[in-house]
Design an enzyme around this catalytic site. Structure first.
Site, PDB file in Angstrom:
ATOM      1  N   GLU A 174       0.159 -16.666  42.772  1.00  0.00           N
ATOM      2  CA  GLU A 174       0.635 -17.072  43.900  1.00  0.00           C
ATOM      3  C   GLU A 174       1.350 -16.234  44.427  1.00  0.00           C
ATOM      4  O   GLU A 174       2.295 -16.443  45.610  1.00  0.00           O
ATOM      5  CB  GLU A 174       1.753 -18.556  43.530  1.00  0.00           C
ATOM      6  N   HIS A 250       6.487 -23.782  43.240  1.00  0.00           N
ATOM      7  CA  HIS A 250       6.817 -22.183  43.015  1.00  0.00           C
ATOM      8  C   HIS A 250       8.242 -22.153  42.561  1.00  0.00           C
ATOM      9  O   HIS A 250       9.064 -22.838  43.054  1.00  0.00           O
ATOM     10  CB  HIS A 250       6.625 -21.464  44.620  1.00  0.00           C
ATOM     11  N   CYS A 371       9.633 -19.170  52.144  1.00  0.00           N
ATOM     12  CA  CYS A 371       8.160 -19.261  52.129  1.00  0.00           C
ATOM     13  C   CYS A 371       7.642 -18.383  53.153  1.00  0.00           C
ATOM     14  O   CYS A 371       6.450 -17.914  53.109  1.00  0.00           O
ATOM     15  CB  CYS A 371       7.626 -20.773  52.309  1.00  0.00           C
TER      16      CYS A 371
END
EC number: 3.5.3.23
Length: 448
Positions: A174, A250, A371
């Site tokens: 990721e 995450h 993000c």
């Protein structure tokens, strides 16, 4: 040689919508099917970029992807003209059309993992595009991501690019959302911190029971090998499976690091004391002084952290050695979180100031300030080798806001995704954007 950390923020794409595609992401799921505002989303992101630039931070921009991804739909059996492909998908498999229209590439913390030249064996900045194979709508991003990054960091003397890891569950990757770097100075060797949710092959590591653990230990180890990192410059830590099941999909939803500082929630990791000791020891051998700020669960619960995105913040170093925390408006709206932050900044510690930004359009889809940015540490020579078209300036900001006003819709619902005109609008906008950012031909419609 002077070095700095550049934040390359993702530019929100024209098809920004609330498709509810990300299982395990509470915000994405809870806001599914609402009407989105792509124009507002893009302008909110640009406003943050401009504000950080004006504060003296070097700021860059990373282009969005072509959406809908007609090639992906063709690979799944839809045929005919582009318009016919879209219409068939809308009629026969609307979820696939929604996935092919996702603007999730805006969250460029997932675009790649980046290792600065001070850490790597060959002295170049290394990029590995993330395969993002846990979610279909994100797994189709990395080919274009690789081309865009290649156009931004093209000089092979200074930059090395690696293809995404094999797109299988054992190597779920990721990107930088599960990667942090600690260092005394951005230009000096540091310790790279990889956080994983599960091991693909070693059953000794516990796994979450409700939501998927997206990052594997094996993927993190593979990236470290590809980048030529030293064993004494890497620390691996496991995310607490219980917080993954609470919506922490995450690590950057429960912890953020910068310089010599880790800001984290008490429940973020397994074997926390061992991990902190390893970070302190390895950074200490490089002359650094590792420090940690733990947010107690008694003051801020995991649920409040997830809903406010307290840790999905940007922790930035100022010239005087103090740190600035960039948080979303949702932190101020949460009484417990805001009370904690007021106490944190008034205590005289490392984090002296908190700045709040309205990123509601991104937040409703599950992405906050952290993000939206990919961090790249560069020395002066490397920064000079970056494509200058992607470095934020006042003229570029003005041009991009005009570009958004010209090409983006004010409202987008799921039913609008079936309109073939949306694809034409997106391609027209992106064709112009590649000229603005001096990227060349990076999109499939420009290449094929």
């Amino acid at each position: 040689m002077k070095s700095c950390e550049v934040n390359f923020d993702g530019l929100v794409g024209p098809t920004h919508n609330y498709g509810g595609l990300s299982y395990g992401n509470v915000a994405s799921q809870s806001n599914s099917q609402q009407s989105s505002n792509p124009k507002e989303a893009a302008l909110q992101g640009l406003a943050k970029m401009k504000a950080l630039m004006e504060m003296g931070f070097v700021q860059g921009v990373l282009a969005p992807q072509e959406r809908p991804d007609v090639a992906a739909l063709r690979s799944l059996g839809f045929a005919g003209t582009d318009a016919q492909v879209i219409q068939q998908a809308a009629k026969q498999a609307m979820p696939l059309l929604v996935a092919s229209c996702s603007a999730s590439s805006m969250w460029v913390a997932n675009a790649a993992t980046v290792s600065p030249s001070a850490d790597t064996a060959d002295g170049r900045v290394h990029f590995t595009a993330a395969n993002l194979n846990c979610k279909y709508h994100r797994s189709i991003e990395h080919p274009t991501t690789s081309r865009v990054l290649g156009a931004m960091f093209a000089d092979q003397k200074h930059f090395a690019h690696h293809a995404a890891l094999p797109a299988v569950a054992q190597f779920g990757d990721e990107g930088a959302a599960n990667h942090t770097r600690f260092c005394r100075d951005y230009g000096e060797a540091g310790v790279e911190f990889f956080v994983f949710g599960r091991s693909a092959f070693d059953t000794r590591y516990p796994a979450p029971q409700k939501y998927p653990a997206r990052q594997t230990l094996e993927a993190s180890q593979a990236v470290a090998r590809l980048h030529g990192l030293r064993d004494d410059g890497v620390v691996y830590a496991q995310q607490n499976p219980a917080v993954i099941d609470a919506g922490v999909f995450h690590n950057d939803v429960i912890a953020v690091g910068n310089g010599e500082v880790l800001f984290y929630h008490e429940d973020a990791f397994l074997n926390t004391d061992q991990m902190l000791g390893e970070l302190q020891g390895k950074l200490g051998k490089l002359g650094g002084n590792f420090q940690s700020i733990c947010v107690p669960r008694a003051q801020v619960g995991v649920e409040d952290a997830v809903r406010s995105y307290l840790f999905n913040s940007q922790l930035l170093s100022r010239a005087d050695g103090s740190m600035l925390l960039i948080v979303p408006e949702e932190c101020r709206a949460n009484e417990r979180v805001w009370q904690y932050l007021q106490g944190l900044t008034s205590s005289g510690g490392l984090i002296r100031e908190v700045k709040v930004f309205d990123l509601k359009q991104s937040m409703q889809n599950g992405g906050g300030p952290a993000c939206l940015r990919l961090r790249v540490a560069l020395n002066e020579t490397e920064l000079a080798a970056v494509n200058p078209g992607v470095i934020m300036t006042v003229p570029l900001y003005d041009t991009l806001t005009q570009w958004v006003d010209k090409h983006y819709r004010d409202s987008l619902r799921e039913t609008d995704l079936a309109d073939p005109q949306l694809l034409l609008e997106c391609r027209t906008a992106l064709d112009e954007l590649t000229q603005i950012l001096k990227l060349g031909s990076v999109y499939p419609f420009q290449i094929n």
